[in-house]
Design a protein around this motif. Structure first.
Motif, PDB file in Angstrom:
ATOM      1  N   GLY A  73     -20.883-129.735  50.483  1.00 42.31           N
ATOM      2  CA  GLY A  73     -20.076-129.350  51.636  1.00 42.31           C
ATOM      3  C   GLY A  73     -18.661-129.889  51.625  1.00 42.31           C
ATOM      4  N   ASP A  74     -18.348-130.818  50.726  1.00 47.18           N
ATOM      5  CA  ASP A  74     -16.989-131.345  50.627  1.00 47.18           C
ATOM      6  C   ASP A  74     -16.077-130.300  49.986  1.00 47.18           C
ATOM      7  OD1 ASP A  74     -17.879-133.763  51.621  1.00 47.18           O
ATOM      8  OD2 ASP A  74     -17.961-134.743  49.655  1.00 47.18           O
ATOM      9  N   PHE A  75     -14.817-130.286  50.424  1.00 50.65           N
ATOM     10  CA  PHE A  75     -13.859-129.397  49.778  1.00 50.65           C
ATOM     11  C   PHE A  75     -13.536-129.924  48.389  1.00 50.65           C
ATOM     12  CE2 PHE A  75     -13.053-128.168  54.177  1.00 50.65           C
ATOM     13  CZ  PHE A  75     -13.019-126.792  54.036  1.00 50.65           C
ATOM     14  N   VAL A  76     -13.342-129.016  47.455  1.00 48.18           N
ATOM     15  CA  VAL A  76     -13.004-129.390  46.088  1.00 48.18           C
ATOM     16  C   VAL A  76     -11.609-129.996  46.059  1.00 48.18           C
ATOM     17  CG1 VAL A  76     -12.599-128.512  43.760  1.00 48.18           C
ATOM     18  CG2 VAL A  76     -14.539-127.678  45.077  1.00 48.18           C
ATOM     19  N   VAL A  77     -10.693-129.387  46.807  1.00 48.62           N
ATOM     20  CA  VAL A  77      -9.314-129.859  46.885  1.00 48.62           C
ATOM     21  C   VAL A  77      -9.069-130.353  48.297  1.00 48.62           C
ATOM     22  CG1 VAL A  77      -6.894-129.186  46.668  1.00 48.62           C
ATOM     23  CG2 VAL A  77      -8.589-128.170  45.160  1.00 48.62           C
TER      24      VAL A  77
END
Length: 91
Positions: A73-77
Protein backbone atom coordinates in the motif's frame (compact mmCIF):
# COMPACT_ATOMS: atom_id res chain seq x y z
CA UNK A 1 46.70 -13.06 -40.76
CA UNK A 2 43.19 -13.51 -39.38
CA UNK A 3 40.78 -10.62 -39.26
CA UNK A 4 40.56 -8.81 -35.98
CA UNK A 5 36.79 -8.27 -36.07
CA UNK A 6 34.01 -10.73 -36.72
CA UNK A 7 31.39 -9.91 -39.27
CA UNK A 8 28.08 -9.74 -37.38
CA UNK A 9 24.50 -9.08 -38.33
CA UNK A 10 21.50 -7.91 -36.28
CA UNK A 11 20.48 -11.48 -35.49
CA UNK A 12 23.90 -12.18 -33.97
CA UNK A 13 23.53 -9.14 -31.72
CA UNK A 14 19.97 -10.07 -30.71
CA UNK A 15 21.07 -13.64 -29.94
CA UNK A 16 23.94 -12.38 -27.79
CA UNK A 17 21.68 -10.05 -25.81
CA UNK A 18 19.13 -12.81 -25.31
CA UNK A 19 21.78 -15.25 -24.07
CA UNK A 20 23.33 -12.72 -21.68
CA UNK A 21 20.13 -11.33 -20.24
CA UNK A 22 19.57 -12.29 -16.63
CA UNK A 23 16.45 -14.47 -16.25
CA UNK A 24 15.34 -12.58 -13.13
CA UNK A 25 15.73 -9.24 -14.88
CA UNK A 26 13.69 -10.51 -17.80
CA UNK A 27 10.88 -11.70 -15.50
CA UNK A 28 10.91 -8.42 -13.55
CA UNK A 29 10.72 -6.43 -16.79
CA UNK A 30 7.78 -8.52 -18.01
CA UNK A 31 5.95 -8.03 -14.69
CA UNK A 32 6.64 -4.29 -14.71
CA UNK A 33 5.38 -3.95 -18.29
CA UNK A 34 2.24 -5.88 -17.39
CA UNK A 35 1.66 -3.47 -14.51
CA UNK A 36 2.14 -0.44 -16.77
CA UNK A 37 -0.20 -1.97 -19.35
CA UNK A 38 -2.88 -2.60 -16.73
CA UNK A 39 -2.62 1.01 -15.55
CA UNK A 40 -2.86 2.37 -19.09
CA UNK A 41 -5.85 0.11 -19.77
CA UNK A 42 -7.48 1.48 -16.58
CA UNK A 43 -6.97 4.94 -18.09
CA UNK A 44 -9.25 3.82 -20.96
CA UNK A 45 -6.37 3.51 -23.42
CA UNK A 46 -6.72 0.57 -25.80
CA UNK A 47 -3.58 1.00 -27.90
CA UNK A 48 -0.45 -1.03 -27.28
CA UNK A 49 2.44 0.84 -25.62
CA UNK A 50 4.42 0.95 -28.85
CA UNK A 51 1.43 2.47 -30.70
CA UNK A 52 1.04 5.43 -28.31
CA UNK A 53 2.79 8.61 -29.49
CA UNK A 54 5.74 9.59 -27.26
CA UNK A 55 4.11 12.71 -25.77
CA UNK A 56 0.98 10.79 -24.79
CA UNK A 57 3.01 7.88 -23.45
CA UNK A 58 5.10 10.30 -21.38
CA UNK A 59 1.93 11.60 -19.73
CA UNK A 60 0.68 8.07 -19.01
CA UNK A 61 4.03 7.04 -17.56
CA UNK A 62 4.18 10.17 -15.40
CA UNK A 63 0.72 9.42 -14.03
CA UNK A 64 1.72 5.79 -13.48
CA UNK A 65 4.81 6.72 -11.49
CA UNK A 66 2.76 9.02 -9.26
CA UNK A 67 -0.13 6.57 -8.82
CA UNK A 68 1.49 3.14 -8.48
CA UNK A 69 1.66 1.58 -5.04
CA UNK A 70 3.64 -1.31 -3.65
CA UNK A 71 1.74 -4.44 -2.61
CA UNK A 72 1.84 -3.20 1.01
CA UNK A 73 0.00 0.00 0.00
CA UNK A 74 2.98 2.37 0.19
CA UNK A 75 3.60 4.63 -2.78
CA UNK A 76 6.62 3.67 -4.84
CA UNK A 77 7.61 7.33 -5.21
CA UNK A 78 7.17 9.77 -2.32
CA UNK A 79 5.41 12.59 -4.16
CA UNK A 80 3.45 14.20 -1.37
CA UNK A 81 2.68 17.91 -1.80
CA UNK A 82 4.94 18.79 1.15
CA UNK A 83 7.87 16.97 -0.41
CA UNK A 84 7.19 18.63 -3.76
CA UNK A 85 7.17 22.08 -2.15
CA UNK A 86 10.42 21.37 -0.30
CA UNK A 87 12.08 20.33 -3.55
CA UNK A 88 10.84 23.41 -5.43
CA UNK A 89 11.70 25.87 -2.66
CA UNK A 90 14.27 28.42 -3.90
CA UNK A 91 17.62 28.42 -2.11
Amino acid sequence: MSERFLSLNDTDVDDFIEEEENINTKKKTELDLALVNSFIFKEKENRRLEEIPPQELDLYLSKFILAVKKKNGDFVVDCTPARYCRQKKPN
